[in-house]
Design an enzyme around this catalytic site. Structure first.
Site: not given
Ligand code: TRP
Length: 330
Positions: A111, A194, A197
């Site tokens: 982050k 895979k 999002k």
């Protein structure tokens, strides 16, 4: 019967990968365990969403899970911010969480890189809030993917630390709940890895047929087989993997034979795949849209969920206050 807790990101719109993974886990678990499924909308504030976006994301994601068959009569389905008891446990756990260990968390370091202008304290203590979510219901199982394993490990540590510090055996140390290999891993349309999002390679359950056609037609392939029974490249294999879960057996067989004898045209395969995905997602999409529009139904679901979740959470808070030494004067 085990107690299961799982948090869902408020921006976690479901794609096909989630549908054949996490969602199938949830559907199975809800009948075999005492399940708490909630939208983690306090956690969402770490990215500073606009109020209107926050609300519509919560509503949409909730509707998507319900449309897939999460049954609020069976599981406890709620919104995190409807259960303020969790914030009290979060505060209490923060006193026994060390800045050093929080700074070393992989998700925090990521982050810092991703949003250097918004390194708020909520990001640092994200794992503490997640631990509170879980242990407030004294859960023993948490269905998590790889990316959440470290958070779950920290949850176990915080639970253990509380027990040791107060000489009690109050909080269980929750284990990961993983059907793992039994589940089909759905690949993305970009040729590698895979469906996800953030990868931008996904087909969402709420995608319109036009959007699905566009995405599938743009999927990565290769230049085509040049000799009989040639080994498939990763991108082409991936399209067949998706086809395996949405198309009829005879369709898959047809295109596999065409691949084997080199007569395959990927354009035809994609057209067929797109239509089969649309056939598969359309009833779910329609159900999602119905539920999103049904304000009364959703209000009832979250009110009932909050009531059940608060009953469980407030018992824990009473016990924890007593253990820590917050005791009545009377
Ligand atoms: N951190 C989880 C995620 O990003 C969401 C989450 C919040 C969660 N609280 C939880 C998951 C409790 C499991 C249990 O996906």
């Amino acid at each position: 019967m085990e107690t299961v807790v799982s948090g869902i990101r408020s921006t976690g719109n479901l794609h096909l990968g989630n549908y054949f993974g996490a969602v199938q886990n949830f559907l199975k678990m809800q009948h075999e365990n005492h399940c708490f499924f909630f939208i983690a909308d306090y956690h969402s504030l770490t990215t500073h969403p606009k109020p209107d976006d926050l609300h519509s994301n919560i509503r949409q994601v909730l509707a998507e899970y319900l449309a897939c068959g999460i049954d609020p009569e069976v599981a406890t389905v709620f919104i995190q911010s409807d259960v303020p008891e969790v914030t009290e446990l979060y505060l209490l756990l923060n006193m026994n969480a060390y800045v050093g260990e929080l700074e070393r968390t992989a998700s925090f370091k990521e982050k810092i890189r991703k949003q250097p202008d918004n390194i708020n304290a909520g990001l640092l203590t994200y794992p503490v809030l997640m631990a509170a979510d879980i242990i407030i219901h004294r859960a023993n199982k948490v269905p998590v993917g790889k990316d959440q394993e470290q958070h779950l490990e920290m949850t176990r540590r915080f639970a253990r630390r509380f027990n040791t510090m107060y000489g009690v055996n109050y909080f269980p140390e929750p284990d990961a709940y993983n059907f793992g290999r039994q589940l089909v891993k759905i690949p993305g349309l970009d040729g590698t890895g895979k469906m996800g999002k953030s990868e931008g390679n996904g087909i969402f359950l709420a995608d319109t047929p036009e959007a699905i056609r566009k995405k599938v037609m743009r999927a990565v392939t290769d230049t085509g087989p040049t000799e009989p029974k040639q080994k498939m490249s990763e991108p082409v294999k991936n399209l067949f993997t998706i086809m395996d879960v949405v198309s009829d057996h005879s369709t898959v067989k047809h295109f596999k034979e065409q691949y084997a004898d080199c007569s395959i045209r990927y354009g035809d395969l994609k057209k067929q795949l797109a239509e089969d995905i649309i056939r598969f997602t359309t009833p779910i999409r329609e159900r999602i849209n119905e539920i999103v529009a049904d304000r009364k139904y959703l209000a009832g679901v979250v009110a009932k969920g909050a009531e059940k979740a608060r009953a469980s959470a407030s018992q824990t808070i009473r016990d924890v206050r007593e253990i820590i030494g917050y005791r009545p004067f009377a």
